[in-house]
Design a protein around this motif. Structure first.
Motif, PDB file in Angstrom:
ATOM      1  N   PHE A   1       8.404   7.313  -2.007  1.00 19.86           N
ATOM      2  CA  PHE A   1       6.984   7.072  -1.746  1.00 19.86           C
ATOM      3  C   PHE A   1       6.747   5.587  -1.493  1.00 19.86           C
ATOM      4  N   VAL A   2       6.028   5.289  -0.414  1.00 17.83           N
ATOM      5  CA  VAL A   2       5.605   3.919  -0.104  1.00 17.83           C
ATOM      6  C   VAL A   2       4.092   3.941   0.048  1.00 17.83           C
ATOM      7  N   PRO A   3       3.366   3.107  -0.688  1.00 19.95           N
ATOM      8  CA  PRO A   3       1.901   3.125  -0.614  1.00 19.95           C
ATOM      9  C   PRO A   3       1.403   2.617   0.734  1.00 19.95           C
ATOM     10  N   ALA A   4       0.196   3.033   1.076  1.00 19.81           N
ATOM     11  CA  ALA A   4      -0.404   2.644   2.360  1.00 19.81           C
ATOM     12  C   ALA A   4      -1.039   1.264   2.238  1.00 19.81           C
ATOM     13  N   VAL A   5      -0.215   0.245   2.139  1.00 20.45           N
ATOM     14  CA  VAL A   5      -0.702  -1.129   2.031  1.00 20.45           C
ATOM     15  C   VAL A   5      -1.166  -1.604   3.401  1.00 20.45           C
ATOM     16  N   PRO A   6      -2.348  -2.159   3.505  1.00 22.34           N
ATOM     17  CA  PRO A   6      -2.816  -2.664   4.808  1.00 22.34           C
ATOM     18  C   PRO A   6      -1.804  -3.643   5.414  1.00 22.34           C
ATOM     19  N   GLY A   7      -1.556  -3.482   6.702  1.00 24.24           N
ATOM     20  CA  GLY A   7      -0.650  -4.374   7.405  1.00 24.24           C
ATOM     21  C   GLY A   7       0.807  -3.996   7.325  1.00 24.24           C
ATOM     22  N   ILE A   8       1.137  -2.890   6.661  1.00 27.90           N
ATOM     23  CA  ILE A   8       2.547  -2.533   6.465  1.00 27.90           C
ATOM     24  C   ILE A   8       3.271  -2.326   7.798  1.00 27.90           C
ATOM     25  N   ASP A   9       2.556  -1.829   8.805  1.00 26.43           N
ATOM     26  CA  ASP A   9       3.183  -1.584  10.099  1.00 26.43           C
ATOM     27  C   ASP A   9       3.329  -2.855  10.930  1.00 26.43           C
ATOM     28  N   ARG A  10       2.656  -3.916  10.526  1.00 27.74           N
ATOM     29  CA  ARG A  10       2.708  -5.159  11.293  1.00 27.74           C
ATOM     30  C   ARG A  10       3.767  -6.121  10.784  1.00 27.74           C
ATOM     31  N   PHE A  11       4.250  -5.911   9.575  1.00 27.61           N
ATOM     32  CA  PHE A  11       5.204  -6.837   8.983  1.00 27.61           C
ATOM     33  C   PHE A  11       6.521  -6.810   9.767  1.00 27.61           C
ATOM     34  N   ARG A  12       6.991  -7.989  10.177  1.00 27.83           N
ATOM     35  CA  ARG A  12       8.166  -8.072  11.042  1.00 27.83           C
ATOM     36  C   ARG A  12       9.478  -8.222  10.270  1.00 27.83           C
ATOM     37  N   GLY A  13       9.378  -8.448   8.961  1.00 29.33           N
ATOM     38  CA  GLY A  13      10.594  -8.572   8.165  1.00 29.33           C
ATOM     39  C   GLY A  13      11.200  -7.221   7.846  1.00 29.33           C
ATOM     40  N   ASP A  14      12.228  -7.234   7.016  1.00 25.45           N
ATOM     41  CA  ASP A  14      12.896  -5.996   6.613  1.00 25.45           C
ATOM     42  C   ASP A  14      12.117  -5.317   5.492  1.00 25.45           C
TER      43      ASP A  14
ATOM     44  N   ALA B   1      -2.799  -7.935  -1.501  1.00 22.19           N
ATOM     45  CA  ALA B   1      -3.929  -7.292  -0.836  1.00 22.19           C
ATOM     46  C   ALA B   1      -3.507  -6.660   0.487  1.00 22.19           C
ATOM     47  N   ARG B   2      -2.607  -7.343   1.202  1.00 14.67           N
ATOM     48  CA  ARG B   2      -2.151  -6.811   2.486  1.00 14.67           C
ATOM     49  C   ARG B   2      -0.911  -7.568   2.948  1.00 14.67           C
ATOM     50  N   LEU B   3      -0.215  -6.967   3.884  1.00 18.38           N
ATOM     51  CA  LEU B   3       0.903  -7.622   4.544  1.00 18.38           C
ATOM     52  C   LEU B   3       0.442  -8.203   5.876  1.00 18.38           C
ATOM     53  N   THR B   4       1.112  -9.242   6.314  1.00 21.32           N
ATOM     54  CA  THR B   4       0.878  -9.835   7.629  1.00 21.32           C
ATOM     55  C   THR B   4       2.186  -9.755   8.403  1.00 21.32           C
TER      56      THR B   4
END
Length: 349
Positions: free
Chosen positions: A136-149, A252-255
């Motif tokens: 399970f991975v929570p729906a953290v805002p910005g998760i799809d935008r993060f360019r790292g691993d 709060a969110r990922l960038t």
């Protein structure tokens, strides 16, 4: 296969083996269908530094104590895998692998299991597919935008790939604390949790956890959750006591290049390790009308599923038996499931 078996166990990890052990003692003919390529269940996929919370003697399946380890008191995952493989052979358990059960339906009073190796029919089914295959991975805002691993703890293979990198570890339970402690010697670690970490007393290990869980089952005490969330295994204890393992509030969110904290501060990151738990792998039950509450299959505080005679769920968590997701705790529930399978078959006959 078209003959109707008395029982089929779906899953060949620790819960499935315990169920098979007691079904054999009940004299119930059955087969264990395991999707894995080899014995060991989820223990085949853990990170190298992971160790059990308890010594081998307190981490055993019914019938045979886990052999002691050389050196360290608490066994590592390879020791558990070897034990589970030997357990299968010791009791000549009827495990067939790899067999992936895709669905189960009900026809003419029997269960029909569709798999990638044919069809199986049974009067009773014990589900023991566990949770490891459904991280399970929570729906953290910005998760799809993060360019790292990004990696879930289910795929975390040790600290080497993260050496010299800035790593966010998310999760305030055992896996979060252990992975963060594992990474600290090689990486710049930020450990994000929803609340302050709740460590169990340092003297508490799996033996005490099982005792408390068993007492709760008898209506005594408040259960394991009252003790805390994190067992202070030696690496975690050392990092905590050295002031290196320090939790920060949940982001709060990922960038694209990092994370934004609750106070608006942005931190650059190279990777995120999600230590955010698992969900039961029960997709194969979609063909049955099983009772659910808030997305979870309803049980009666044990393995039996009400309203679906002959269906049992074993080892997924406390909701299907206190401590049933542990090596030492699953035995009592496996015994109960096997006894109810036997009783049901006798009634049918």
């Amino acid at each position: 296969m078209t003959d109707v078996l008395p029982a089929v166990v779906v899953g060949g990890g620790q819960a499935g083996l315990a169920a098979s052990f007691y079904l054999r003692r009940q004299g119930v003919q059955h087969v264990v269908l395991d999707a894995a390529e080899a014995p060991g269940g989820a223990w085949r996929h853990t990170w190298p530094s992971l160790r059990l919370f308890s010594p081998a003697a307190y981490s055993s399946l019914p019938g045979w104590r886990m052999p002691p380890t050389d050196g360290a008191e608490n066994p590592d995952a390879p020791h558990v895998v070897d034990y589970l493989a030997a357990y299968e052979q010791r009791y000549d358990l009827p495990v067939r692998r790899p067999v992936h059960v895709r669905s189960v339906t009900r026809q003419d009073g029997t269960f029909v299991l569709d798999s990638d190796h044919g069809t199986w029919r049974a009067r009773a089914v014990v589900g023991a597919t566990g949770t490891w295959s459904r991280p399970f991975v929570p729906a953290v805002p910005g998760i799809d935008r993060f360019r790292g691993d990004q990696v879930h703890s289910a795929r975390y293979a040790g600290p080497a790939p993260f050496a010299g990198r800035r790593v966010l570890v998310v999760g305030g339970a055992n896996s979060g604390a252990q992975v963060a402690a594992d990474l600290l010697p090689v990486a710049e670690v930020t450990w994000a949790t929803l609340g302050s970490p709740r460590y169990l007393p340092d003297e508490v290990d799996g033996r005490e956890l099982f005792r408390v869980a068993s007492a709760s089952l008898r209506g005594e005490g408040e259960g394991v959750g009252s003790l805390g969330d994190i067992v202070a295994v030696p690496p975690v204890r050392r990092a905590r006591d050295a002031g290196e393992l320090v939790a920060t509030p949940m982001i709060a969110r990922l960038t694209p290049d990092g994370a934004v904290a609750a106070d608006g501060t942005e931190h650059e990151l190279d990777a995120v390790v999600w230590c955010t738990g698992f969900r039961p792998e029960l997709s194969w039950l979609r063909g049955l009308d099983v009772p659910r509450r808030e997305g979870r299959v309803v049980t009666e505080g044990g393995p039996a599923v009400p309203g679906v005679p002959g269906l049992f769920l074993l080892g997924y968590g406390d909701w299907c038996g206190a401590a049933s997701a542990t090596l030492i705790g699953v035995g009592q529930w496996a015994r109960q499931a096997a006894a109810e399978v036997g009783a049901g078959l006798a009634t049918t006959a």
